[in-house]
Design an enzyme around this catalytic site. Structure first.
Site, PDB file in Angstrom:
ATOM      1  N   TRP A 321      46.178  51.925  25.876  1.00 53.57           N
ATOM      2  CA  TRP A 321      45.724  51.874  27.270  1.00 53.57           C
ATOM      3  C   TRP A 321      44.971  53.145  27.627  1.00 53.57           C
ATOM      4  O   TRP A 321      44.016  53.110  28.408  1.00 53.57           O
ATOM      5  CB  TRP A 321      46.935  51.710  28.199  1.00 53.57           C
ATOM      6  CG  TRP A 321      46.611  51.760  29.659  1.00 53.57           C
ATOM      7  CD1 TRP A 321      46.286  50.702  30.459  1.00 53.57           C
ATOM      8  CD2 TRP A 321      46.557  52.920  30.502  1.00 53.57           C
ATOM      9  NE1 TRP A 321      46.044  51.132  31.741  1.00 53.57           N
ATOM     10  CE2 TRP A 321      46.204  52.487  31.802  1.00 53.57           C
ATOM     11  CE3 TRP A 321      46.779  54.275  30.286  1.00 53.57           C
ATOM     12  CZ2 TRP A 321      46.068  53.364  32.872  1.00 53.57           C
ATOM     13  CZ3 TRP A 321      46.643  55.160  31.343  1.00 53.57           C
ATOM     14  CH2 TRP A 321      46.304  54.706  32.619  1.00 53.57           C
ATOM     15  N   HIS A 322      45.367  54.263  27.037  1.00 58.35           N
ATOM     16  CA  HIS A 322      44.747  55.540  27.388  1.00 58.35           C
ATOM     17  C   HIS A 322      43.314  55.662  26.860  1.00 58.35           C
ATOM     18  O   HIS A 322      42.534  56.450  27.402  1.00 58.35           O
ATOM     19  CB  HIS A 322      45.581  56.699  26.841  1.00 58.35           C
ATOM     20  CG  HIS A 322      46.792  56.992  27.665  1.00 58.35           C
ATOM     21  ND1 HIS A 322      47.970  56.289  27.533  1.00 58.35           N
ATOM     22  CD2 HIS A 322      47.009  57.911  28.634  1.00 58.35           C
ATOM     23  CE1 HIS A 322      48.861  56.758  28.392  1.00 58.35           C
ATOM     24  NE2 HIS A 322      48.303  57.735  29.076  1.00 58.35           N
ATOM     25  N   GLY A 323      42.975  54.951  25.834  1.00 55.09           N
ATOM     26  CA  GLY A 323      41.613  55.060  25.329  1.00 55.09           C
ATOM     27  C   GLY A 323      41.413  54.273  24.056  1.00 55.09           C
ATOM     28  O   GLY A 323      42.362  53.995  23.315  1.00 55.09           O
TER      29      GLY A 323
END
Length: 474
Positions: A321-323
């Site tokens: 989700w962060h990248g």
């Protein structure tokens, strides 16, 4: 517009003046328009994405509300999931997955050609996508009723203080505050201003001052273990002050207008284990992952092995989700492994309570040790490649005292240290008292001195080279 720059505060001053002058329903229309203007300031072309997500989930929730057939409700929920996740996947993950597939095929001797999409990642797309998804899932579960007001729902999705980098609000919490009249009180204003001051100190006095040194260290081809250790500590401070600073300002701006956004950070570096950390760090995301991924997967209800798999899968997806990069996947796997190991150890050793002076000393040792464990995770998070992770890890494992002799290039401004002292004091007081507004019980001269210190630290410590918030890229 960025919270740490003057143009935002001019924008907010105009919004606040209109907010005070208008009646409730007109306030919501004005806030909705202001939120779209705020988002359009980044890139007006992506307004259609947030409007698409808003209209889709508004209509789907009404469809689910008006049908009793479980299969039909499940169908409409799947439409919401596929629509939102498809948009997120195309804009954020398409190139990552197709490039990864091509690299894997080439390693096995089957080179393939591919065409990457030349698209810009819409700012805040991960945040508002998760926010709208939580709404449709909650309506599907009958935890909340679908709202009939498109205006109020659109404002819930796009509310400008938390639109770009959270907190990820639940409809059960924020939507009632949107749909009911609010009061601007002196108490709300003072609390909001203090939150804004603390957030700005974290961001432009500490995080932005540390950023150049962190960038320099992680750009070095072969730094010593001592340099890497210092750089990782500094990045831990930077990302905390940067992200929690954004949240503080968002909560402060909202509080001034009478909105109460959720707490997103609770002194995470005072954690003593990974479970404690994820109860304190990015709380809106960790609780989202728990309620909408970990629990539906079975949580800890289906046996020991399944619980471990659920933890790993949840944290790996949380990392992704962060990248769209493998180091984020690795960071998620690292966090999942820590949670699995901690659950194993707690099951064997049992809970332990630290009492007395010796217990307090042991507790501080636990905090210091787990901070190092957390920092290695931040190395995985910040690194630009697996090759860099391998080199840095090897240097850390072979670190010597002489590695600390070449730190002369590190240049942290004195005001940044003053800002760290102020924030450390605030966090310690909150941790010890359990009261985020501990200062309110002080005598008036002490409160005045506290406010003066905050203003002075910000006024004389602000860096002249502000940078974008780290979580804008997510």
């Amino acid at each position: 517009m960025v919270f740490s720059q003057l143009d935002f505060w001019i924008f907010f001053s105009i919004v606040l003046a209109l907010y005070v002058a208008l009646p409730f329903r007109a306030q919501n229309w004005m806030l909705l328009i202001a939120s779209y203007v705020f988002y359009a300031a980044w890139d007006w072309r992506f307004l259609f994405l947030i409007m698409l997500s808003t209209c889709t989930d508004y209509l789907i929730a009404l469809k689910m509300e008006r049908t009793e057939t479980q299969s039909a409700r499940r169908f409409w929920l799947s439409v919401s999931l596929w629509t939102n996740l498809s948009v997120l996947g195309i804009f954020k993950y398409f190139n990552f997955f197709i490039e990864s597939f091509a690299m894997l095929s080439e390693k096995f001797g089957f080179p393939v050609s591919y065409h990457a999409l030349h698209i810009v990642l819409p700012v805040g797309i991960s945040f508002y996508t998760f926010q709208t998804l939580s709404y449709t899932i909650d309506v599907y579960r009958r935890d909340i009723r679908a709202t009939t007001s498109l205006r109020d729902f659109a404002l819930f999705v796009s509310f400008f203080p938390q639109l770009v980098a959270g907190p990820i609000e639940r409809a059960s919490h924020l939507l009632p505050e949107v749909s009911h009249p609010r009061r601007m009180t002196w108490d709300n204003v003072t609390r909001g201003v203090v939150l804004c001051l603390i957030g700005l100190i974290k961001k432009i006095v500490i995080a932005d001052a540390i950023s150049p040194t962190v960038d320099t260290i992680f750009a070095m081809p072969d730094p010593s273990g001592g340099v890497i250790l210092i750089g990782t500590w500094l990045f831990a401070i930077q990302i905390y002050c940067d992200f929690s600073g954004y949240t503080d300002i968002a909560r402060g701006v909202a509080r001034i207008m009478g909105f109460n956004l959720m707490l997103n950070f609770a002194q995470p570096y005072f954690s003593v284990n990974p479970q404690d950390f994820w109860r304190r760090w990015h709380i809106s995301l960790s609780t989202w992952l728990r309620d909408y991924l970990y629990v539906p997967l079975g949580g800890n209800r289906k046996g020991k092995r399944r619980t471990q798999i659920n933890l790993m899968l949840t944290m790996v997806l949380g990392g992704l989700w962060h990248g769209a990069a493998w180091n984020f996947v690795l960071w998620g796997a690292y966090q999942g492994t820590l949670l699995v190991l901690h659950r194993q150890l707690v099951g064997k050793l049992g809970a332990r309570t630290d009492k007395g002076f010796g217990g307090m000393f042991l507790h501080i040792i636990k905090i210091a040790l787990f901070f190092q464990v957390t920092c290695y995770g931040w190395l995985l998070f910040r690194a630009s490649s697996f090759e860099q992770i391998t080199r840095f890890t090897k240097s850390l494992l072979t670190m010597r005292w002489s590695d600390f002799s070449d730190l002369g290039f590190i240049n942290i401004p004195v005001p940044a240290f003053a800002g760290m002292a102020v924030i450390l004091f605030v966090d310690v007081m909150i941790e010890v008292t359990g009261n985020p507004r501990f200062y309110e019980v002080w005598l008036r001269p002490a409160r005045a001195a506290c406010y003066s210190i905050l203003v002075y630290t910000l006024a004389f410590g602000a860096t002249t080279t502000p940078s974008a918030f780290i979580y804008f890229q997510f």
